[in-house]
Scaffold this motif. Structure first.
Motif, PDB file in Angstrom:
ATOM      1  N   ASP A 119       8.679  12.468   2.433  1.00  0.00           N
ATOM      2  CA  ASP A 119       9.223  11.194   1.948  1.00  0.00           C
ATOM      3  C   ASP A 119       8.543  10.729   0.668  1.00  0.00           C
ATOM      4  N   GLY A 120       8.619  11.598  -0.345  1.00  0.00           N
ATOM      5  CA  GLY A 120       7.975  11.289  -1.613  1.00  0.00           C
ATOM      6  C   GLY A 120       6.870  12.278  -1.901  1.00  0.00           C
ATOM      7  N   PRO A 121       6.211  12.145  -3.049  1.00  0.00           N
ATOM      8  CA  PRO A 121       5.182  13.110  -3.439  1.00  0.00           C
ATOM      9  C   PRO A 121       3.908  13.006  -2.602  1.00  0.00           C
ATOM     10  N   GLY A 122       3.260  14.135  -2.395  1.00  0.00           N
ATOM     11  CA  GLY A 122       1.967  14.152  -1.720  1.00  0.00           C
ATOM     12  C   GLY A 122       2.051  13.774  -0.252  1.00  0.00           C
ATOM     13  N   ILE A 123       0.923  13.335   0.282  1.00  0.00           N
ATOM     14  CA  ILE A 123       0.829  12.906   1.685  1.00  0.00           C
ATOM     15  C   ILE A 123       0.977  11.386   1.730  1.00  0.00           C
ATOM     16  N   ARG A 124       1.809  10.894   2.687  1.00  0.00           N
ATOM     17  CA  ARG A 124       2.173   9.489   2.632  1.00  0.00           C
ATOM     18  C   ARG A 124       2.127   8.809   3.997  1.00  0.00           C
ATOM     19  N   LEU A 125       1.890   7.510   3.958  1.00  0.00           N
ATOM     20  CA  LEU A 125       2.091   6.645   5.106  1.00  0.00           C
ATOM     21  C   LEU A 125       3.523   6.119   4.991  1.00  0.00           C
ATOM     22  N   VAL A 126       4.346   6.394   6.001  1.00  0.00           N
ATOM     23  CA  VAL A 126       5.756   5.989   5.967  1.00  0.00           C
ATOM     24  C   VAL A 126       5.978   4.847   6.947  1.00  0.00           C
ATOM     25  N   ALA A 127       6.530   3.750   6.447  1.00  0.00           N
ATOM     26  CA  ALA A 127       6.874   2.610   7.291  1.00  0.00           C
ATOM     27  C   ALA A 127       8.383   2.577   7.470  1.00  0.00           C
ATOM     28  N   PHE A 128       8.835   2.701   8.724  1.00  0.00           N
ATOM     29  CA  PHE A 128      10.267   2.632   9.019  1.00  0.00           C
ATOM     30  C   PHE A 128      10.591   1.186   9.384  1.00  0.00           C
ATOM     31  N   LEU A 129      11.337   0.526   8.516  1.00  0.00           N
ATOM     32  CA  LEU A 129      11.630  -0.888   8.726  1.00  0.00           C
ATOM     33  C   LEU A 129      12.886  -1.055   9.583  1.00  0.00           C
ATOM     34  N   LYS A 139       0.488  -2.618  -4.762  1.00  0.00           N
ATOM     35  CA  LYS A 139       0.421  -2.187  -6.167  1.00  0.00           C
ATOM     36  C   LYS A 139      -0.847  -2.738  -6.826  1.00  0.00           C
ATOM     37  N   GLU A 140      -1.243  -3.943  -6.441  1.00  0.00           N
ATOM     38  CA  GLU A 140      -2.492  -4.516  -6.971  1.00  0.00           C
ATOM     39  C   GLU A 140      -3.697  -3.670  -6.578  1.00  0.00           C
ATOM     40  N   LYS A 141      -3.592  -2.968  -5.444  1.00  0.00           N
ATOM     41  CA  LYS A 141      -4.669  -2.087  -4.971  1.00  0.00           C
ATOM     42  C   LYS A 141      -4.524  -0.662  -5.517  1.00  0.00           C
ATOM     43  N   GLY A 142      -3.489  -0.443  -6.321  1.00  0.00           N
ATOM     44  CA  GLY A 142      -3.335   0.853  -6.973  1.00  0.00           C
ATOM     45  C   GLY A 142      -2.614   1.921  -6.166  1.00  0.00           C
ATOM     46  N   MET A 182      -3.944  -0.600   6.765  1.00  0.00           N
ATOM     47  CA  MET A 182      -3.593   0.773   7.136  1.00  0.00           C
ATOM     48  C   MET A 182      -3.635   1.694   5.920  1.00  0.00           C
ATOM     49  N   ALA A 183      -3.108   1.185   4.808  1.00  0.00           N
ATOM     50  CA  ALA A 183      -3.093   1.981   3.571  1.00  0.00           C
ATOM     51  C   ALA A 183      -4.515   2.299   3.109  1.00  0.00           C
ATOM     52  N   GLU A 184      -5.387   1.312   3.180  1.00  0.00           N
ATOM     53  CA  GLU A 184      -6.783   1.520   2.769  1.00  0.00           C
ATOM     54  C   GLU A 184      -7.459   2.567   3.660  1.00  0.00           C
ATOM     55  N   ASN A 185      -7.182   2.499   4.969  1.00  0.00           N
ATOM     56  CA  ASN A 185      -7.776   3.459   5.902  1.00  0.00           C
ATOM     57  C   ASN A 185      -7.316   4.892   5.625  1.00  0.00           C
ATOM     58  N   GLN A 186      -6.083   5.012   5.160  1.00  0.00           N
ATOM     59  CA  GLN A 186      -5.529   6.356   4.952  1.00  0.00           C
ATOM     60  C   GLN A 186      -5.618   6.825   3.494  1.00  0.00           C
ATOM     61  N   ARG A 187      -6.155   5.981   2.627  1.00  0.00           N
ATOM     62  CA  ARG A 187      -6.238   6.324   1.201  1.00  0.00           C
ATOM     63  C   ARG A 187      -6.897   7.688   0.950  1.00  0.00           C
ATOM     64  N   PRO A 188      -7.956   8.056   1.696  1.00  0.00           N
ATOM     65  CA  PRO A 188      -8.585   9.352   1.437  1.00  0.00           C
ATOM     66  C   PRO A 188      -7.640  10.545   1.580  1.00  0.00           C
ATOM     67  N   PHE A 189      -6.600  10.385   2.391  1.00  0.00           N
ATOM     68  CA  PHE A 189      -5.662  11.498   2.594  1.00  0.00           C
ATOM     69  C   PHE A 189      -4.606  11.588   1.489  1.00  0.00           C
ATOM     70  N   GLY A 198      -0.165  11.012  -3.372  1.00  0.00           N
ATOM     71  CA  GLY A 198       0.354  10.348  -2.183  1.00  0.00           C
ATOM     72  C   GLY A 198       0.376   8.833  -2.273  1.00  0.00           C
ATOM     73  N   GLY A 199       0.798   8.218  -1.179  1.00  0.00           N
ATOM     74  CA  GLY A 199       0.892   6.762  -1.146  1.00  0.00           C
ATOM     75  C   GLY A 199       1.724   6.295   0.022  1.00  0.00           C
ATOM     76  N   LEU A 200       2.504   5.236  -0.184  1.00  0.00           N
ATOM     77  CA  LEU A 200       3.309   4.660   0.886  1.00  0.00           C
ATOM     78  C   LEU A 200       4.793   4.784   0.578  1.00  0.00           C
TER      79      LEU A 200
END
Length: 241
Positions: free
Chosen positions: A14-24, A92-95, A56-63, A68-70
């Motif tokens: 679901d996009g480039p790299g490794i990502r956290l995916v939120a299904f709304l 986005k403010e957190k990059g 959650m994003a901060e916790n998974q940032r190393p991956f 990657g991203g969200l």
């Protein structure tokens, strides 16, 4: 607060790299082959705060690495554009790199603002033919085409996604029409062919809905490769997911 159906960690489709995916939760289409039919109704899901998602994003940032991203998927994430806006803004403010996976049928001021904080739009094209689109989704495709025009105006990168449903969206003439329609859009970076599967059929039964594609078989390699060959005439990159 966002209504979130579920999260998937370490997503790679679901996009480039490794990502956290939120299904709304919530969708304005009712696709015959929907794999997440339990996300269609807006009611339901878990109310989730900006802080929870950023955490959650901060916790998974190393991956995530450099690419990657969200990714916000669904359902149709832009049904909740007003609630999604503060989330993508904070991320986005957190990059963080942000993708929105959408059917492109909603375009209002909230959606336009969400797109300002979006890096790539994963745009689900259901069908190029209006009648077939209506058959597959219950809605026309005019709004999606207008959405693509808007993304072209603001030069937002697009990855098209197309589910190849045997007997419904795999006709040679329609694949050529799809290519002809979108080939001139320079912001379309690639098209991803999504093989058809029945993984969502049991969810329809659980909801008490009829699954109307019973008996439609999964794509053969030959069908997928034929579609790949046709679309390669029109797009810079064609991927079979």
């Amino acid at each position: 607060m966002l209504r979130v159906h579920s999260f998937e960690s370490l997503g790679t489709y679901d996009g480039p790299g490794i990502r956290l995916v939120a299904f709304l939760q919530g969708c304005n289409f009712k696709c015959l082959y929907c794999a997440n039919a339990d996300t269609i109704e807006l009611k339901g899901g878990n109310k989730t705060s900006v802080e929870e998602i950023v955490g959650m994003a901060e916790n998974q940032r190393p991956f995530f690495g450099k690419k990657g991203g969200l990714t916000f998927s669904g359902g149709e994430p832009l049904v909740q554009a007003k609630q999604l806006l503060p989330v993508v803004k904070a991320l986005k403010e957190k990059g963080f790199h942000i993708c929105i996976d959408t059917n492109g049928s909603i375009l209002n001021d909230d959606v336009k603002e969400v797109l300002q904080y979006t890096d790539i739009v994963l745009l689900d094209i259901k069908h190029i033919n209006k009648e077939q689109h209506q058959l597959l989704t219950g809605k026309g495709n005019e709004k999606t085409f207008a959405f693509v025009e808007y993304l072209s105006e603001i030069q937002k990168p697009i990855w098209l996604r197309y589910v190849l449903v045997p007997g419904y969206s795999d006709a040679t003439e329609h694949l050529h029409q799809l290519g002809e329609h979108f080939k001139a859009f320079e912001n379309i970076e690639k098209i991803e062919i999504q093989p058809y599967h029945e993984l969502g059929a049991h969810k329809y039964e659980h909801l008490g809905w009829e699954y109307k594609l019973k008996g439609v078989k999964a794509n053969t390699d030959e069908q997928l490769n034929a579609a790949h060959d046709i679309l390669s005439n029109y797009f810079k990159e064609v991927v079979i997911n």
